[in-house]
Design a protein around this motif. Structure first.
Motif, PDB file in Angstrom:
ATOM      1  N   THR A 262       0.866  -0.984  -0.028  1.00 10.42           N
ATOM      2  CA  THR A 262       0.272   0.113  -0.005  1.00 10.42           C
ATOM      3  C   THR A 262       1.083   0.829  -0.015  1.00 10.42           C
ATOM      4  O   THR A 262       2.471   1.036  -0.264  1.00 10.42           O
ATOM      5  N   THR A 263       0.537   2.489   0.276  1.00  9.30           N
ATOM      6  CA  THR A 263       1.686   3.797   0.138  1.00  9.30           C
ATOM      7  C   THR A 263       0.358   4.228   1.565  1.00  9.30           C
ATOM      8  O   THR A 263      -0.822   4.524   1.860  1.00  9.30           O
ATOM      9  N   LEU A 264       1.017   4.424   2.296  1.00 15.38           N
ATOM     10  CA  LEU A 264       1.606   5.265   4.043  1.00 15.38           C
ATOM     11  C   LEU A 264       1.840   6.745   3.566  1.00 15.38           C
ATOM     12  O   LEU A 264       2.639   7.043   3.374  1.00 15.38           O
ATOM     13  N   GLN A 265       0.886   7.372   4.764  1.00 23.38           N
ATOM     14  CA  GLN A 265       2.173   8.603   4.665  1.00 23.38           C
ATOM     15  C   GLN A 265       3.090   8.830   6.727  1.00 23.38           C
ATOM     16  O   GLN A 265       2.518   7.859   6.904  1.00 23.38           O
ATOM     17  N   PHE A 266       4.537   8.915   5.947  1.00 26.22           N
ATOM     18  CA  PHE A 266       5.053   9.588   6.613  1.00 26.22           C
ATOM     19  C   PHE A 266       5.515  10.545   7.069  1.00 26.22           C
ATOM     20  O   PHE A 266       5.386  11.547   6.692  1.00 26.22           O
ATOM     21  N   THR A 267       5.466  11.144   8.410  1.00 27.77           N
ATOM     22  CA  THR A 267       5.748  11.886   9.011  1.00 27.77           C
ATOM     23  C   THR A 267       7.185  11.685   9.506  1.00 27.77           C
ATOM     24  O   THR A 267       7.818  10.733   9.613  1.00 27.77           O
ATOM     25  N   VAL A 268       7.932  12.581   9.066  1.00 29.38           N
ATOM     26  CA  VAL A 268       9.250  12.492   8.068  1.00 29.38           C
ATOM     27  C   VAL A 268      10.483  13.390   9.016  1.00 29.38           C
ATOM     28  O   VAL A 268      10.409  14.764   9.869  1.00 29.38           O
ATOM     29  N   MET A 269      10.766  12.251   9.968  1.00 24.56           N
ATOM     30  CA  MET A 269      11.558  13.076  11.242  1.00 24.56           C
ATOM     31  C   MET A 269      13.843  12.305  11.182  1.00 24.56           C
ATOM     32  O   MET A 269      13.952  12.033  11.991  1.00 24.56           O
ATOM     33  N   GLY A 270      13.684  12.407  10.026  1.00 21.85           N
ATOM     34  CA  GLY A 270      15.367  11.444   9.683  1.00 21.85           C
ATOM     35  C   GLY A 270      15.842  10.225  10.104  1.00 21.85           C
ATOM     36  O   GLY A 270      14.289   9.448   9.850  1.00 21.85           O
ATOM     37  N   PRO A 271      16.567   9.400  11.106  1.00 21.20           N
ATOM     38  CA  PRO A 271      16.198   8.216  11.802  1.00 21.20           C
ATOM     39  C   PRO A 271      14.708   7.806  11.851  1.00 21.20           C
ATOM     40  O   PRO A 271      15.095   6.667  11.948  1.00 21.20           O
ATOM     41  N   GLY A 272      14.190   9.188  12.397  1.00 20.76           N
ATOM     42  CA  GLY A 272      13.138   8.360  13.322  1.00 20.76           C
ATOM     43  C   GLY A 272      11.500   8.651  12.906  1.00 20.76           C
ATOM     44  O   GLY A 272      10.475   8.907  12.613  1.00 20.76           O
ATOM     45  N   SER A 273      11.492   8.232  11.172  1.00 14.13           N
ATOM     46  CA  SER A 273      10.344   9.200  10.408  1.00 14.13           C
ATOM     47  C   SER A 273       9.658   7.367  10.225  1.00 14.13           C
ATOM     48  O   SER A 273      10.005   6.511  10.615  1.00 14.13           O
ATOM     49  N   HIS A 274       8.282   7.910  10.335  1.00 16.12           N
ATOM     50  CA  HIS A 274       6.954   6.273  11.399  1.00 16.12           C
ATOM     51  C   HIS A 274       6.180   6.483  10.264  1.00 16.12           C
ATOM     52  O   HIS A 274       5.747   8.008   9.509  1.00 16.12           O
ATOM     53  N   VAL A 275       5.565   6.089   9.945  1.00 12.19           N
ATOM     54  CA  VAL A 275       3.809   5.829   9.801  1.00 12.19           C
ATOM     55  C   VAL A 275       3.138   6.282  10.654  1.00 12.19           C
ATOM     56  O   VAL A 275       3.416   7.127  12.082  1.00 12.19           O
ATOM     57  N   GLY A 276       2.379   7.593  10.062  1.00 10.01           N
ATOM     58  CA  GLY A 276       1.197   7.879  10.249  1.00 10.01           C
ATOM     59  C   GLY A 276       1.329  10.016  10.627  1.00 10.01           C
ATOM     60  O   GLY A 276       2.877  10.215  10.751  1.00 10.01           O
ATOM     61  N   LEU A 277       0.733  10.612  11.414  1.00 12.11           N
ATOM     62  CA  LEU A 277       0.780  12.036  11.262  1.00 12.11           C
ATOM     63  C   LEU A 277       1.748  12.703  12.671  1.00 12.11           C
ATOM     64  O   LEU A 277       0.832  11.709  14.253  1.00 12.11           O
ATOM     65  N   GLY A 278       2.282  13.050  13.220  1.00  7.53           N
ATOM     66  CA  GLY A 278       2.004  13.336  14.307  1.00  7.53           C
ATOM     67  C   GLY A 278       3.764  13.888  14.591  1.00  7.53           C
ATOM     68  O   GLY A 278       5.040  13.734  13.698  1.00  7.53           O
ATOM     69  N   GLY A 279       4.203  14.861  15.292  1.00  4.36           N
ATOM     70  CA  GLY A 279       5.566  15.430  14.892  1.00  4.36           C
ATOM     71  C   GLY A 279       5.741  16.446  14.685  1.00  4.36           C
ATOM     72  O   GLY A 279       4.516  17.015  13.910  1.00  4.36           O
ATOM     73  N   GLU A 280       6.316  16.814  14.215  1.00  2.00           N
ATOM     74  CA  GLU A 280       7.348  18.336  13.754  1.00  2.00           C
ATOM     75  C   GLU A 280       8.136  18.348  12.374  1.00  2.00           C
ATOM     76  O   GLU A 280       8.106  19.319  11.674  1.00  2.00           O
ATOM     77  N   GLY A 281       7.459  17.021  11.898  1.00  5.34           N
ATOM     78  CA  GLY A 281       8.301  16.758  10.381  1.00  5.34           C
ATOM     79  C   GLY A 281       7.089  17.171   9.453  1.00  5.34           C
ATOM     80  O   GLY A 281       5.758  17.094   9.439  1.00  5.34           O
ATOM     81  N   ALA A 282       7.724  17.309   8.482  1.00  2.00           N
ATOM     82  CA  ALA A 282       7.162  16.927   7.075  1.00  2.00           C
ATOM     83  C   ALA A 282       5.836  15.881   6.523  1.00  2.00           C
ATOM     84  O   ALA A 282       6.399  14.757   7.413  1.00  2.00           O
ATOM     85  N   VAL A 283       5.350  16.055   6.087  1.00  3.17           N
ATOM     86  CA  VAL A 283       4.538  14.274   5.841  1.00  3.17           C
ATOM     87  C   VAL A 283       4.593  13.925   4.616  1.00  3.17           C
ATOM     88  O   VAL A 283       4.682  15.042   3.000  1.00  3.17           O
ATOM     89  N   VAL A 284       5.260  13.033   3.854  1.00  2.00           N
ATOM     90  CA  VAL A 284       5.502  12.038   2.591  1.00  2.00           C
ATOM     91  C   VAL A 284       4.490  10.890   2.732  1.00  2.00           C
ATOM     92  O   VAL A 284       4.215  10.400   3.848  1.00  2.00           O
ATOM     93  N   ASP A 285       4.283  10.442   0.936  1.00  2.52           N
ATOM     94  CA  ASP A 285       3.955   9.144   0.816  1.00  2.52           C
ATOM     95  C   ASP A 285       4.693   8.460   0.904  1.00  2.52           C
ATOM     96  O   ASP A 285       5.669   9.031  -0.195  1.00  2.52           O
ATOM     97  N   CYS A 286       4.825   7.308   1.349  1.00  2.00           N
ATOM     98  CA  CYS A 286       6.184   6.246   1.509  1.00  2.00           C
ATOM     99  C   CYS A 286       4.616   5.040   0.500  1.00  2.00           C
ATOM    100  O   CYS A 286       4.640   4.305   1.512  1.00  2.00           O
TER     101      CYS A 286
END
Length: 378
Positions: A262-286
């Motif tokens: 599938t394709t999921l939205q990730f919050t981009v936080m460097g090594p801590g990038s993860h599935v879902g929204l939350g935190g201060e990072g940008a959001v990208v489709d992965c």
């Protein structure tokens, strides 16, 4: 020994603070933090501290430290951290002027490398900063039966002490209780990469030093498939591996491991990038795939080791890897520190797949990060 008794006996390895009562202190820090020592600790440092040892000492490093106010007082000699083994009659303090994740890791690991596992940490570590210092006072009370069952699954006393230390750190909010393993991450003496291994590595990031070490260990007869779904992290990792023509046994895959394709939205936080929204990072489709689908589509004939560090998605990845795990019975190295329930849910799930396997635990970071479940199939 019962879990509760083991928790009570967990020692405080790295107290946060400065031992102003001591009269023989060795300060360990990085060179850029030297100017802040007098400002933060005060002039008492010249009375209490007998030496400053630099983790990054070189020929350009200053040779002594004096009072920050007027330069008067006794000079404190500055030397390399390599001198530490000879200083067994001193209180060791790791100093940092501000909280820096990488400094905390490398500084504590460096001190531990020289044989010291108990020392002070004088760094402003934030409280309840994500999973760095998570504090859940009722964690044991609310999950006692599950935690006791998971504790009983562990094969040896060292694993049980690491398990108990993690719980004590969580329920007190004091990461100084964390017990650090005395082997490198992913290199448990019984569960580790070996020559000729075929490895599935879920969760790489742009920091690929562990993967390069895997490649050296498995050799030309082995192969590493590393998964990194976040485009920026993937591109940085790919550029590094393309600059290494000596590494031919490493395939970087621009996908994440999940429970379905599938394709999921990730919050981009460097090594801590993860599935879902939350935190201060940008959001990208992965884009995501599953362990079973990847093995099937690429006609991989054997899997020796599966390593998962997928920022809280470990259980989803395992659920879609049952076919591969049951067919090949690979060794497993699974992160179980991202979510509070990981400490028991992940061992429970794996036990249903491999009822005769042996569980070991390791911890490789002076905060709540990097608790790894090592699984040895029969």
């Amino acid at each position: 020994m019962s879990l509760e008794k083991m928790i009570r006996e967990t020692p405080l390895w790295r107290p946060c603070g400065f031992p102003f009562w001591s009269r023989n202190i060795t300060l360990v820090c990085y060179a850029e933090d030297l100017p802040a020592i007098g400002d933060i600790v005060g002039d008492a440092i010249t009375r209490l501290c007998k030496a400053v040892l630099l983790v990054d000492h070189d020929t350009t490093s200053p040779r002594e430290l004096r009072s920050a106010t007027d330069g008067a007082g006794a000079a404190i000699p500055i030397d390399s951290l390599r001198k530490l083994p000879s200083l067994i009659n001193t209180d060791i303090v790791f100093f940092g002027k501000a909280f820096e994740y990488k400094k905390l890791v490398s500084g504590c690991e460096s001190i531990q490398h020289f044989g010291f596992h108990s020392f002070f940490v004088y760094m402003p570590i934030p409280y309840n900063y994500g999973i760095t210092t998570t504090h859940i006072p009722d964690y044991l009370a609310d999950n006692r039966k599950n935690l006791e069952f998971a504790y009983a699954l562990l094969e040896d006393e060292e694993s049980k002490r690491i398990f108990a230390a993690r719980i004590r750190a969580i329920i007190t909010g004091n990461i100084g209780y964390i017990r650090l393993s005395r082997f490198s991450e992913y290199y448990h003496p019984l569960v580790r990469p070996q020559a000729g291994d075929i490895i599935l590595d879920g969760g790489m990031s742009s920091y690929i030093e562990p993967q390069l070490e895997f490649c050296q260990t498995i050799g030309d007869a082995g192969h590493l498939y590393g998964f990194e779904p976040e485009p920026n992290g993937f591109n940085k990792a790919l550029a590094q591996i393309q600059a290494r023509p000596d590494i031919a046994n490493f395939t970087i895959v621009p996908l994440g491991l999940w429970e379905e394709d599938t394709t999921l939205q990730f919050t981009v936080m460097g090594p801590g990038s993860h599935v879902g929204l939350g935190g201060e990072g940008a959001v990208v489709d992965c884009r995501m795939t599953t362990i079973d689908n990847f093995v099937r589509e690429h006609k991989i004939q054997h899997v020796s080791l599966i390593k998962l560090d997928v920022e809280g998605s470990e259980l989803q990845a395992l659920r879609a890897g049952i076919e591969t795990i049951m067919a090949f019975k690979p060794r497993l190295a699974i992160s179980l520190y991202h979510l509070p329930q990981d400490l028991y849910e992940l061992p429970f799930f794996i036990k249903t797949l491999l009822p005769d396997c042996k569980f070991y635990l390791g911890h490789h970071h002076p905060s709540l990060h990097e608790t790894i479940l090592y699984v040895l199939p029969e």
